[in-house]
Design an enzyme around this catalytic site. Structure first.
Site, short mmCIF file in Angstrom:
data_model
loop_
_atom_site.label_atom_id
_atom_site.label_comp_id
_atom_site.label_asym_id
_atom_site.label_seq_id
_atom_site.Cartn_x
_atom_site.Cartn_y
_atom_site.Cartn_z
N LYS A 96 0.82 -1.21 0.00
CA LYS A 96 0.00 0.00 0.00
C LYS A 96 0.86 1.27 0.00
O LYS A 96 2.07 1.21 0.28
CB LYS A 96 -0.93 -0.04 1.22
CG LYS A 96 -1.92 -1.22 1.19
CD LYS A 96 -2.89 -1.14 2.37
CE LYS A 96 -3.89 -2.29 2.33
NZ LYS A 96 -4.89 -2.17 3.43
N GLU A 152 -9.94 -10.20 -7.28
CA GLU A 152 -8.98 -9.09 -7.12
C GLU A 152 -7.81 -9.22 -8.10
O GLU A 152 -7.33 -8.22 -8.64
CB GLU A 152 -8.48 -9.06 -5.68
CG GLU A 152 -9.58 -8.69 -4.69
CD GLU A 152 -9.22 -8.89 -3.22
OE1 GLU A 152 -10.10 -8.63 -2.39
OE2 GLU A 152 -8.08 -9.31 -2.92
N THR A 187 -5.31 -6.96 10.90
CA THR A 187 -5.57 -5.67 10.24
C THR A 187 -4.94 -4.51 11.01
O THR A 187 -4.32 -3.62 10.42
CB THR A 187 -7.10 -5.44 10.15
OG1 THR A 187 -7.70 -6.59 9.55
CG2 THR A 187 -7.43 -4.20 9.35
N ASN A 224 -1.93 0.20 6.79
CA ASN A 224 -1.40 -1.07 7.31
C ASN A 224 -0.53 -1.85 6.31
O ASN A 224 -0.49 -3.07 6.35
CB ASN A 224 -2.51 -1.91 7.92
CG ASN A 224 -3.60 -2.25 6.92
OD1 ASN A 224 -3.47 -1.92 5.75
ND2 ASN A 224 -4.64 -2.91 7.37
N HIS A 283 -2.11 -5.44 1.58
CA HIS A 283 -3.42 -6.09 1.43
C HIS A 283 -3.19 -7.58 1.20
O HIS A 283 -2.22 -7.96 0.55
CB HIS A 283 -4.16 -5.50 0.22
CG HIS A 283 -5.39 -6.28 -0.16
ND1 HIS A 283 -6.59 -6.12 0.48
CD2 HIS A 283 -5.58 -7.26 -1.09
CE1 HIS A 283 -7.47 -6.95 -0.03
NE2 HIS A 283 -6.89 -7.65 -1.00
#
Ligand code: GDP
Length: 139
Positions: free
Chosen positions: A11, A128, A93, A114, A117
């Site tokens: 991320k 996805e 998470t 965080n 993913h």
């Protein structure tokens, strides 16, 4: 029977903090093979579509803003029992609750930012993966 592929993103927070190399090292050291990978930035439309399941959650706006603010690394990973093993590798998470040695414990800063993913089911891993990659980009 469980599938042998999962989908991940490094991320924007982890990219900004210079952790791409260290995270890929943890992933490959854990036995995952990278079968597709790209460095890209999500548009608003991409992020809203990818996280549509969370659209009613109070943090949705924050999540979309965060996920579009800079580039990410998207990848499809292959290993036996991929979804479950990858969730174990990344940890909870919320990094404050993540186990020692997990990617989120090592590299995440908050429950929102965080670091990585990981798909939560074989079905979502397939959805996805196809969201980000054409068939000819998967090796
Ligand atoms: P995951 O499967 O562990 O990624 O967790 P979820 O599916 O529950 O949430 C998806 C993503 O939304 C998380 O990875 C976080 O980036 C974000 N998120 C979850 N809970 C919160 C929250 O309380 N606040 C904010 N800002 N983001 C959150």
């Amino acid at each position: 029977m469980t599938g042998n592929r999962t989908f991940t993103m490094i991320k924007p927070d982890a990219v900004e903090n210079g952790h791409i190399g260290a995270i890929l090292e943890k992933i490959t050291a854990a036995g995952f093979k990278i079968v597709a990978m790209k460095y890209t930035q999500l548009s608003l439309r991409d992020a809203k579509g990818f996280y549509a399941v969370h659209s009613e959650r109070p943090f949705f706006g924050e999540l979309v803003e965060f996920m579009t603010r800079g580039p990410i690394v998207a990848a499809i990973l292959e290993k036996d029992n991929a979804v479950e093993d990858f969730r174990a590798l990344i940890g909870a998470t919320n990094p404050a609750e993540a186990a020692e040695g997990t990617i989120r414990k090592l590299f995440a800063t908050s429950i929102g930012e965080n670091a990585v993913h990981g798909s939560d089911s074989d079905e979502n891993a397939a959805i996805e993966g196809s969201f980000h990659f054409a068939g000819r980009e998967v090796y």
